[in-house]
Design an enzyme around this catalytic site. Sequence first.
Site, PDB file in Angstrom:
ATOM      1  N   GLU A 314      29.231  43.963  22.675  1.00  0.00           N
ATOM      2  CA  GLU A 314      30.683  44.180  22.623  1.00  0.00           C
ATOM      3  C   GLU A 314      31.042  45.508  23.281  1.00  0.00           C
ATOM      4  O   GLU A 314      32.053  45.612  23.969  1.00  0.00           O
ATOM      5  CB  GLU A 314      31.197  44.131  21.182  1.00  0.00           C
ATOM      6  CG  GLU A 314      30.837  42.873  20.403  1.00  0.00           C
ATOM      7  CD  GLU A 314      31.201  41.581  21.107  1.00  0.00           C
ATOM      8  OE1 GLU A 314      32.138  41.574  21.929  1.00  0.00           O
ATOM      9  OE2 GLU A 314      30.544  40.552  20.840  1.00  0.00           O
ATOM     10  N   HIS A 317      31.119  45.229  27.000  1.00  0.00           N
ATOM     11  CA  HIS A 317      32.309  44.535  27.492  1.00  0.00           C
ATOM     12  C   HIS A 317      33.418  45.506  27.893  1.00  0.00           C
ATOM     13  O   HIS A 317      34.326  45.122  28.630  1.00  0.00           O
ATOM     14  CB  HIS A 317      32.867  43.599  26.419  1.00  0.00           C
ATOM     15  CG  HIS A 317      32.349  42.189  26.479  1.00  0.00           C
ATOM     16  ND1 HIS A 317      32.241  41.472  27.644  1.00  0.00           N
ATOM     17  CD2 HIS A 317      31.940  41.338  25.489  1.00  0.00           C
ATOM     18  CE1 HIS A 317      31.786  40.257  27.374  1.00  0.00           C
ATOM     19  NE2 HIS A 317      31.589  40.147  26.084  1.00  0.00           N
TER      20      HIS A 317
HETATM   21 ZN   LIG Z   1      30.840  38.532  24.946  1.00  0.00          ZN
END
Ligand SMILES: [Zn+2]
Length: 873
Positions: A314, A317
């Site tokens: 995450e 990202h």
């Molecule tokens: Zn993802």
Amino acid sequence: MADVRTITDAETAPEAPPSPTHVTIRREDYRPPDWLVPEIHLDFVLDTESTRVRARLSVERNGDHDRPLRLAGDALTPLSVLVDGADVPWRMEGPDLVIDVAGDRAAVETEVVIHPAANTRLMGLYASGGMLCTQCEAEGFRRITFFPDRPDVLSRYRVRMEADEARFPILLTNGNPVASGRLDGGRHWAEWEDPFPKPSYLFALVAGDLKPNRDSFTTMSGRKVDLAIWVREADLPKTDHAMESLKAAMAWDERVYGREYDLDLFNIVAVSDFNMGAMENKGLNIFNSAYVLADSNTATDVDFDNIARVVAHEYFHNWSGDRVTCRDWFQLSLKEGFTVFRDQSFSADMGSAAVKRIEDVRSLRMIQFPEDSGPLAHPVRPDSYMEISNFYTATIYNKGAELIRMLHTVLGAEKFRAGTDLYFERHDGEAATCDDFVKALEDASGVDLSAFKIWYSQAGTPVVEAHVDYDAGSGTATLELEQRVAPTPGQPDKKPMPIPLRTALIGEQSGAEIASEQLILLDEPRQTVRFDGVTEAPLLSINRGFSAPVIVRAQRSPHALERLAQSDTDPFARYEAMQELAMGLLTAGARGEEVDAEPLIRAAGNTLGSNALDPAFKAEAILLPQEAVIAERMEVVDPDAIHRAREQLRTAIGRGLSAELTRAQAATAPGTDHSPLAKGTRRLRSVALNFIAGGDAAAGAHLAKAQFDTADNMTDRQGALAVLVSLEGTEREDALKAFFERFSDDPLVVDKWFALQASAQRADTVEQVEKLARHPAFTMSNPNRLRSLAGNFSMNHWAFNDASGRGYRFLADMIIAADKLNPQIAARLVPPLGRWRRFEPVRSATMREQLERIVGTSDLSRDTYEQASKSLG
Ligand SMILES: [Zn+2]
């Protein structure tokens, strides 16, 4: 987002009933947005039962057209609609709000009331354990307010939140806080601003009584970033590992990709009710609590590793997803495939790269290969969908990551990095496509990668046949390679694909690398590769490191595989030789042939006794392939025959190596030690225990109970219980009871209790699972709990495929019931039923009956309808 994890063509399937509301969306129909929204102001008056949302959008006509402004909604009713402060005519077209806007610019204001407590889909704004939180990817934002809810509309957000201060003392959203204050009646408010334009799927809001674990990170340019992980107070002691993982991920992304964090603060919130693993909302990641909370008493080593992986995923990202997002949802793998590749590389750097690669390939084979050979097969960049939530698949994520890995292999680390630098520089603040990504790699490296694009568009797992001939007289070895891809739905004719195969030759006598490794690019239907100066009979070591996501069929004798298992210089190839050796015995056994287990027992014995190998690798290498993976190799799947063959081999190894296994099982490591060696010791301990129980059930039960009783950590405890649940006797009952009583207050551990029983290798597992569905601790409304029982059971090949058909009925009942509450989660349970074509006729017919029953259910969601109707084929 991060995912959570968990077949004869005898008759033609009936036509699925027509369904007018289930529209198919096609990639080729993409058109830029008619209207852009550079800015949005949101004003929330928060409450659990009903929340008022006012939105003020500055809209701009995009291009020369006279189309109206269409704002997507999902179950919203507009209470007021104003354009530049005035009442204007508007209309609802289905769930969407449509307004004729006269000029090229306007300020559009809407007001709606939504109901978080009644939101059982867990998409949009919902209530979980007394707090309020959001999940917007892919199309949840339209359940909060009217908006052009598509990833290529990027806006700057300013958000005001107001709530009762006692119940919701903490108010969080994306970006940085800019103002806050108190109001009469015990209420308070906070206003935040996110300076980075973002698509609506990255919007997030959290309100609740949460406590932070605070820390900080200084970026490579010297900026201090405040970090906080927000949880319920009682869970605070379980957040240290997630915080350490976050800091490690931040440092890694600077070192390996040159990417620095950009806001002043980074918040993570743990939520108990969550559809996926976690979500990368800008500056405010929202996590399934299973991927945040851990201590050695309640979480296994696998849980610890998963937390590090998902926290990193995450975080990564922020660049591969947030700063550069996807133009449309067909490009989902642009952010997911790349980010999974990034988190895999991170995990490899944090521990054993070889073991990490083995784990990743095992889950690819277990989940993605069956997907690629079944009715739900789709390319990494799909051409159409009904419900995008159904495309958060192992193909988009894991095969997508393999695709990126191949590009990395072909370019080499340096050129690949130059390519990603160019990609981030060129597309920062934009919504990009998979083609843009490949183009950046090409432009930076000067390497033509156009041939590789077929990996984005062509579904199915290529099969490579490989065969080596050796001419001792001339000292030449000739490698013949041949590739083919089986047809998949909508793609009857397949083209050859570029397949990078890291290949070497190992001497049969010397065990040395007699032809050093080279990268062979197989891009024709057939290819021949010659090796000169080969001084002894060669053994083929191919697809080393699993350099391509393909199935290699190399005709190698048990003797050759045994030799490779002992001496291959590539750890993955060495593991693979063991697995192939076992697979040959298992498929022959399942066909009812006599098998000689001696070569495998010798190879496993050598592996266990090796001083050069670490325990984690030993554990992986001696594990037998799972029944679902064996099934993939059979013409017609007979689950009982596969189970019998695997059990016989487990027994043979358990008896043949009892001394070595007993030694491995006796080795312990302190529960709080999470070094690779300690984790490997525990992994090998439980793998050994499983073989011991296969060789002698009574001895296994006794040892397992002792391991269970004396365990000072969850890994040893769960490893012991995983063996006990498949056995008979009081040890099993006592351990299950003790486990539940001790941990009944910890939902994540209760999930394990359900999962272990659903995974039990027992003739009565289906009955047990039916009973567990009536247990007071079972609930369908919590996705983790539903997955722990129904999801794990559907992966339990032998039990789920019980000849009575009871397992299929159970799963269909679960799907139909769950669909009423949470269609996304229900739809994700469908794929195991889609394997019907591969099974013998009786099971095949029963599975289809259940799929037909699901499709015939009234008011079925679009999610479940798409999965079930496509599964019927
Ligand atoms: Zn993802």
